[in-house]
Design a protein around this motif. Structure first.
Motif, PDB file in Angstrom:
ATOM      1  N   GLY A  45      12.913   0.747   7.633  1.00  0.00           N
ATOM      2  CA  GLY A  45      12.107   1.896   7.266  1.00  0.00           C
ATOM      3  C   GLY A  45      10.789   1.888   8.019  1.00  0.00           C
ATOM      4  N   ASP A  46       9.999   2.929   7.801  1.00  0.00           N
ATOM      5  CA  ASP A  46       8.718   3.085   8.478  1.00  0.00           C
ATOM      6  C   ASP A  46       7.594   2.593   7.578  1.00  0.00           C
ATOM      7  OD1 ASP A  46       6.892   3.780  10.422  1.00  0.00           O
ATOM      8  OD2 ASP A  46       7.365   5.931  10.398  1.00  0.00           O
ATOM      9  N   GLY A  47       6.451   2.339   8.181  1.00  0.00           N
ATOM     10  CA  GLY A  47       5.298   1.887   7.421  1.00  0.00           C
ATOM     11  C   GLY A  47       4.228   1.344   8.334  1.00  0.00           C
ATOM     12  N   VAL A  48       3.541   0.298   7.877  1.00  0.00           N
ATOM     13  CA  VAL A  48       2.507  -0.381   8.655  1.00  0.00           C
ATOM     14  C   VAL A  48       2.654  -1.881   8.404  1.00  0.00           C
ATOM     15  CG1 VAL A  48       0.855   1.542   8.593  1.00  0.00           C
ATOM     16  CG2 VAL A  48       0.752  -0.222   6.816  1.00  0.00           C
ATOM     17  N   ALA A  49       1.857  -2.659   9.113  1.00  0.00           N
ATOM     18  CA  ALA A  49       1.803  -4.102   8.864  1.00  0.00           C
ATOM     19  C   ALA A  49       0.338  -4.507   8.811  1.00  0.00           C
ATOM     20  CB  ALA A  49       2.540  -4.870   9.948  1.00  0.00           C
TER      21      ALA A  49
END
Length: 162
Positions: free
Chosen positions: A42-46
């Motif tokens: 999935g998409d997101g940030v780190a």
């Protein structure tokens, strides 16, 4: 009329997702693991963490705390599912350096403690401390805020619309 046609629960719902850990927010593409960098989950940030407190990024319900305590799944009140994966190759630590403060089914508010992690242990024994925050179900829109220093429980890192 809108409520009659769509029902009041069908209107788009937005989550303002706060940083689960303090540190530098980076795009998922910078995570040195293709599972995350290629957005397979999935998409997101780190976030490259600067401390070991992991908090709830949204108000919601804990879906799962992995037995090794290296990852937590949470569903927001709007129905968006988030995975917080603490470090890379941390499953092999079998819980060493991790302390869970929640369990499956627990209700949490944004900022509530989820996990405490000893970043020294993770730095020494895993491949990275970088912590991806990934949306694991379908959403209609996502806006990320990278290249900033974030404070856990305070700094908005994602706006997600279900």
């Amino acid at each position: 009329m809108f409520k009659k046609l769509f029902g009041k629960n069908d209107a788009p719902k937005e989550d303002k997702v706060v940083a689960p850990v303090s540190g530098k927010v980076v795009p998922l593409s910078e995570v040195p693991d293709p599972t995350f960098s290629e957005k397979m989950m999935g998409d997101g940030v780190a976030i490259i963490p600067s401390e070991g407190t992991v908090v709830a990024p949204v108000d919601g319900t804990i879906l799962q705390v992995f037995p090794t305590k290296h990852a937590v799944g949470i569903e927001s009140k709007s129905g968006v599912e988030y995975l917080i994966h603490i470090g890379l190759e941390t499953v092999s630590l079998n819980g060493e350096g991790f302390e869970a403060h929640v369990g499956q089914g627990d209700k949490v508010s944004a900022g509530d403690p989820l996990i405490t992690v000893d970043l020294n242990v993770v730095s020494e024994k895993a491949s990275s401390t970088i912590t991806p925050i990934v949306v694991t179900n379908d959403v209609s829109n996502m806006e990320s805020f990278v290249d900033q220093e974030a404070t856990h429980g305070e700094t908005v890192v994602l706006n997600v619309t279900k």
